[in-house]
Design a protein around this motif. Sequence first.
Motif, PDB file in Angstrom:
ATOM      1  N   TRP A 131      20.251 -14.858 -34.303  1.00  0.00           N
ATOM      2  CA  TRP A 131      19.855 -13.459 -34.518  1.00  0.00           C
ATOM      3  C   TRP A 131      20.978 -12.555 -34.033  1.00  0.00           C
ATOM      4  O   TRP A 131      21.572 -12.814 -32.976  1.00  0.00           O
ATOM      5  N   LEU A 132      21.258 -11.517 -34.793  1.00  0.00           N
ATOM      6  CA  LEU A 132      22.320 -10.576 -34.406  1.00  0.00           C
ATOM      7  C   LEU A 132      21.743  -9.432 -33.566  1.00  0.00           C
ATOM      8  O   LEU A 132      20.740  -8.821 -33.943  1.00  0.00           O
ATOM      9  N   CYS A 133      22.405  -9.162 -32.476  1.00  0.00           N
ATOM     10  CA  CYS A 133      21.924  -8.169 -31.519  1.00  0.00           C
ATOM     11  C   CYS A 133      23.016  -7.167 -31.176  1.00  0.00           C
ATOM     12  O   CYS A 133      23.868  -7.445 -30.329  1.00  0.00           O
ATOM     13  N   PRO A 134      23.013  -6.016 -31.863  1.00  0.00           N
ATOM     14  CA  PRO A 134      23.952  -4.961 -31.463  1.00  0.00           C
ATOM     15  C   PRO A 134      23.732  -4.614 -29.993  1.00  0.00           C
ATOM     16  O   PRO A 134      22.580  -4.449 -29.566  1.00  0.00           O
ATOM     17  N   VAL A 135      24.838  -4.540 -29.242  1.00  0.00           N
ATOM     18  CA  VAL A 135      24.729  -4.275 -27.800  1.00  0.00           C
ATOM     19  C   VAL A 135      25.596  -3.100 -27.379  1.00  0.00           C
ATOM     20  O   VAL A 135      26.669  -2.914 -27.936  1.00  0.00           O
TER      21      VAL A 135
ATOM     22  N   ASN B 225      25.805 -11.307 -29.688  1.00  0.00           N
ATOM     23  CA  ASN B 225      26.121  -9.897 -29.412  1.00  0.00           C
ATOM     24  C   ASN B 225      27.008  -9.309 -30.509  1.00  0.00           C
ATOM     25  O   ASN B 225      27.995  -9.918 -30.906  1.00  0.00           O
ATOM     26  N   ILE B 226      26.657  -8.115 -30.956  1.00  0.00           N
ATOM     27  CA  ILE B 226      27.491  -7.363 -31.899  1.00  0.00           C
ATOM     28  C   ILE B 226      27.871  -6.053 -31.215  1.00  0.00           C
ATOM     29  O   ILE B 226      26.987  -5.298 -30.807  1.00  0.00           O
ATOM     30  N   PRO B 227      29.167  -5.780 -31.074  1.00  0.00           N
ATOM     31  CA  PRO B 227      29.558  -4.532 -30.399  1.00  0.00           C
ATOM     32  C   PRO B 227      29.138  -3.308 -31.205  1.00  0.00           C
ATOM     33  O   PRO B 227      29.114  -3.347 -32.426  1.00  0.00           O
ATOM     34  N   MET B 228      28.795  -2.250 -30.489  1.00  0.00           N
ATOM     35  CA  MET B 228      28.462  -0.982 -31.132  1.00  0.00           C
ATOM     36  C   MET B 228      29.714  -0.108 -31.173  1.00  0.00           C
ATOM     37  O   MET B 228      30.432   0.022 -30.182  1.00  0.00           O
ATOM     38  N   ASN B 229      29.930   0.519 -32.329  1.00  0.00           N
ATOM     39  CA  ASN B 229      30.920   1.586 -32.434  1.00  0.00           C
ATOM     40  C   ASN B 229      30.201   2.932 -32.371  1.00  0.00           C
ATOM     41  O   ASN B 229      28.976   2.974 -32.245  1.00  0.00           O
ATOM     42  N   ASP B 230      30.958   3.988 -32.499  1.00  0.00           N
ATOM     43  CA  ASP B 230      30.347   5.321 -32.409  1.00  0.00           C
ATOM     44  C   ASP B 230      29.390   5.616 -33.553  1.00  0.00           C
ATOM     45  O   ASP B 230      28.548   6.517 -33.449  1.00  0.00           O
ATOM     46  N   ASP B 231      29.532   4.881 -34.656  1.00  0.00           N
ATOM     47  CA  ASP B 231      28.693   5.173 -35.828  1.00  0.00           C
ATOM     48  C   ASP B 231      27.794   4.005 -36.210  1.00  0.00           C
ATOM     49  O   ASP B 231      27.335   3.910 -37.342  1.00  0.00           O
TER      50      ASP B 231
ATOM     51  N   ALA C  15      17.834   3.247  -2.185  1.00  0.00           N
ATOM     52  CA  ALA C  15      17.637   4.667  -1.863  1.00  0.00           C
ATOM     53  C   ALA C  15      16.402   5.228  -2.572  1.00  0.00           C
ATOM     54  O   ALA C  15      16.210   6.443  -2.635  1.00  0.00           O
ATOM     55  N   GLY C  16      15.573   4.325  -3.113  1.00  0.00           N
ATOM     56  CA  GLY C  16      14.293   4.759  -3.665  1.00  0.00           C
ATOM     57  C   GLY C  16      14.295   5.134  -5.133  1.00  0.00           C
ATOM     58  O   GLY C  16      13.321   5.693  -5.637  1.00  0.00           O
ATOM     59  N   VAL C  17      15.367   4.811  -5.857  1.00  0.00           N
ATOM     60  CA  VAL C  17      15.422   5.125  -7.281  1.00  0.00           C
ATOM     61  C   VAL C  17      15.442   3.829  -8.101  1.00  0.00           C
ATOM     62  O   VAL C  17      16.396   3.056  -8.007  1.00  0.00           O
ATOM     63  N   ILE C  18      14.379   3.601  -8.872  1.00  0.00           N
ATOM     64  CA  ILE C  18      14.328   2.404  -9.710  1.00  0.00           C
ATOM     65  C   ILE C  18      14.978   2.709 -11.059  1.00  0.00           C
ATOM     66  O   ILE C  18      14.530   3.592 -11.798  1.00  0.00           O
ATOM     67  N   LEU C  19      16.053   1.992 -11.347  1.00  0.00           N
ATOM     68  CA  LEU C  19      16.702   2.110 -12.655  1.00  0.00           C
ATOM     69  C   LEU C  19      16.346   0.881 -13.491  1.00  0.00           C
ATOM     70  O   LEU C  19      15.920  -0.145 -12.954  1.00  0.00           O
ATOM     71  N   THR C  20      16.520   0.992 -14.823  1.00  0.00           N
ATOM     72  CA  THR C  20      16.410  -0.204 -15.667  1.00  0.00           C
ATOM     73  C   THR C  20      17.410  -1.218 -15.125  1.00  0.00           C
ATOM     74  O   THR C  20      18.567  -0.873 -14.863  1.00  0.00           O
ATOM     75  N   PRO C  21      17.023  -2.485 -14.936  1.00  0.00           N
ATOM     76  CA  PRO C  21      17.952  -3.466 -14.363  1.00  0.00           C
ATOM     77  C   PRO C  21      19.270  -3.530 -15.143  1.00  0.00           C
ATOM     78  O   PRO C  21      19.265  -3.448 -16.367  1.00  0.00           O
ATOM     79  N   ALA C  22      20.357  -3.663 -14.413  1.00  0.00           N
ATOM     80  CA  ALA C  22      21.656  -3.846 -15.078  1.00  0.00           C
ATOM     81  C   ALA C  22      21.555  -5.103 -15.926  1.00  0.00           C
ATOM     82  O   ALA C  22      20.919  -6.082 -15.541  1.00  0.00           O
ATOM     83  N   GLY C  23      22.151  -5.066 -17.087  1.00  0.00           N
ATOM     84  CA  GLY C  23      22.078  -6.229 -17.976  1.00  0.00           C
ATOM     85  C   GLY C  23      20.921  -6.158 -18.947  1.00  0.00           C
ATOM     86  O   GLY C  23      20.940  -6.833 -19.985  1.00  0.00           O
ATOM     87  N   ALA C  24      19.915  -5.364 -18.632  1.00  0.00           N
ATOM     88  CA  ALA C  24      18.713  -5.322 -19.492  1.00  0.00           C
ATOM     89  C   ALA C  24      19.031  -4.999 -20.953  1.00  0.00           C
ATOM     90  O   ALA C  24      18.422  -5.577 -21.845  1.00  0.00           O
ATOM     91  N   PRO C  25      19.985  -4.127 -21.227  1.00  0.00           N
ATOM     92  CA  PRO C  25      20.238  -3.833 -22.646  1.00  0.00           C
ATOM     93  C   PRO C  25      21.011  -4.923 -23.386  1.00  0.00           C
ATOM     94  O   PRO C  25      21.503  -4.684 -24.490  1.00  0.00           O
ATOM     95  N   PHE C  26      21.121  -6.103 -22.776  1.00  0.00           N
ATOM     96  CA  PHE C  26      21.840  -7.212 -23.414  1.00  0.00           C
ATOM     97  C   PHE C  26      20.943  -8.447 -23.531  1.00  0.00           C
ATOM     98  O   PHE C  26      20.083  -8.675 -22.669  1.00  0.00           O
TER      99      PHE C  26
END
Lengths: 428, 428
Positions: free
Chosen positions: B133-137, B156-162, B370-381
């Motif tokens: 499966w192709l996954c733009p990242v 993984n498929i790299p994303m360009n600006d467009d 410091a009390g701020v929950i962010l989306t885990p690093a790596g999650a968008p991959f």
Amino acid sequence: MKKYSELSQDELIKEKEVLSNEYKQWQAKGLKLDMSRGKPSVEQLNLSMPIFDILDGKSLMRCMNGVETRNYGCLEGIVEAQHLMSEIMDCQPEQVIVCGNSSLNIMFDTVARGYMFGFGGCTPWCKLEKVKWLCPVPGYDRHFAITQHFGFEMINIPMNDDGPDMDMIEDLVSKDDSIKGIWCVPKYSNPQGIVYSDEVVRRMANLKPAAKDFRIFWDNAYAVHHLYKEKCKILNILHECEEADNPSLVFEFASTSKITFAGGGIAAIACNNANRQELKKTLTVQTIGFDKINMLRHARYFMDVESVDEHMKKHAKILRPKFEMVIKTMERDLGDAGCGTWTSPKGGYFITYEAPKGTASRIVELAKEAGVILTPAGAPFPYHMDPNDSIIRFAPSLPPLEELEQAADIFTVCARIAYLEKLILAKA
Amino acid sequence: MKKYSELSQDELIKEKEVLSNEYKQWQAKGLKLDMSRGKPSVEQLNLSMPIFDILDGKSLMRCMNGVETRNYGCLEGIVEAQHLMSEIMDCQPEQVIVCGNSSLNIMFDTVARGYMFGFGGCTPWCKLEKVKWLCPVPGYDRHFAITQHFGFEMINIPMNDDGPDMDMIEDLVSKDDSIKGIWCVPKYSNPQGIVYSDEVVRRMANLKPAAKDFRIFWDNAYAVHHLYKEKCKILNILHECEEADNPSLVFEFASTSKITFAGGGIAAIACNNANRQELKKTLTVQTIGFDKINMLRHARYFMDVESVDEHMKKHAKILRPKFEMVIKTMERDLGDAGCGTWTSPKGGYFITYEAPKGTASRIVELAKEAGVILTPAGAPFPYHMDPNDSIIRFAPSLPPLEELEQAADIFTVCARIAYLEKLILAKA
């Protein structure tokens, strides 16, 4: 009056002429009546209209534990809805996952889960040469459609008065590990209205299947759908499975489709913790959560199981005269003639008519040509194949009483004509 | 001010001390802020509360063509809802099937359908040795979770600006018939806010995949979710696929989850007639129909696409200051320091911060402490593996502006500390 089977050929032909004339008169009316599906009537749907006053533009939308029903999350459904569905299903709230609008959809998804990912660490069914499924007959056509869609081999299990033939089931599942499941409607079964006895439920819970991933699909569709004051009870299958040291054996399903709105209610699955954890592994990938707003609406409308009971009494008041009228018509027109038999259910949505062998398709055909659409003959069997061509599911809920009277009259004319045709042919 | 990369080791250490003090002050406040998911805020949810006044206990419940919304049936959804969703999705009403509350659920089911039953008469994917499966990242974590759950190999498929790298996609799909699909969020992409150019859409529609059952999963999640007056447009993929003589290539998905209520709206799939007929063969087994009452509520609330537009402007008015504040804070604190880059999306729900390589996990860790929950690093991959450990998805929608300001301040402190740590280590 004599039974048809005792009439001479002349008498049979004469009787058929009388009925054919009656049939033609019905045909001339050009009626269009649909008795094919177990749909609630408009009168029944109107019972639940106040549910739309539960939420308005100023409602508080958080549920009792603070969950915001308008936002994502809460995979298992809101606690109020878990509680409501557990009361309906006679189980513990923590055993329940409240899903979308359709218990059939949950059943499909559950079969699909076994097929794609497997149960309890067993090989997913899609990787197996052959999967078989037990189907008590007559049964619910949409159950059989699911297992047919997956290409499973369906095995007919005869129904007794107190549930499916447990001797046969015990024998089959203990020997054949390709048998992975069974469809059950344990209370007011579709279509016969049979209520499983305590013995049947206990034997079901005590099955020793050769397949570790065998599951009972317990479709408790008519859990609170009584027609009379007497409320038939069945044993709690989840509890019995635990007692039998078989806690993962069963998935139970239910919905409010015939409590509030058909396709506009809430549906749920209940199972033990092991099944639940496995289910959630897929569910959490499948969705961010089901519609919690409709859950809130339902849970606030039905504060407790007593209010469900009160509500169901109103349904019964509408349904009971329809059932009784159809049964009375059958007794009147078919009883003395010895033309078939029929059920007198205490709940649920259907009357089953067992026609003389080999006449069911003909009855459905005759009825259609007189403007009455019945569930197709064969529908309550896997592959639509009724080995005796004798079972007809009669769904009296949808039409107004007046139309139903016409439909019942037409039905008994058709049933008698079909039987007479058969008898005449046999003597010819 | 100099860029961090130009500072001496002493200057780096000094700067880090200043920021560490600031960080400790934040820690001392004991905040609890969640920026992890793209959830609408309560203020946004309140915008749609009048929808609960649309239906009340006295409403007429039939839709314009007479379908009773409270009863079973109408598998494709009511016509009004098909119309509404077609306007949102920029396609024809007859291409749309309106389903339940979750477009993610439809996507899962669609992948499952390819897996269990196959597309266009091809072998079901469950019978194949390998599916890719192709996954733009970077991309949407829940998309990747689905294809991971099925055990597909994600590329993984790299994303360009467009949009995604079409050269790579064309090359891969033309050569490898085990590649069966691609995830796309064509407008205001999750998480970068990228809008696919006309060229990218056309090249996508003109793909010549080796696999006849390759499908584009076109998740048009943010079709009308503009932040500014300027409404970015994309080409109609269904139309482009037809033009390219590739009409079955695409499934398009959308929902009203971020228009009305997250998980309490309606969702839809659009496709050509061949895909639709195939889909319906399974759907008709899977369910008797989706919740038509919620469809009716939505269709009556949004009489036309203009009223959707007006409604979305109100969302934008709430969201825009949040986006702008975060971006301004990043510019202020990170710009001169040369500490990473970030997107300035014109719509959608996310800001993507691209941290200096190898620091994203550390930033998320620091923020958490410091009390701020962010989306885990790596999650968008896929597999949660960001090859550069640099992408952080920032979701500014949920918290009130005041909390968001604190979160943004903490975030930039963390981002700078992580970068300084890296630079200091490199010079040590």
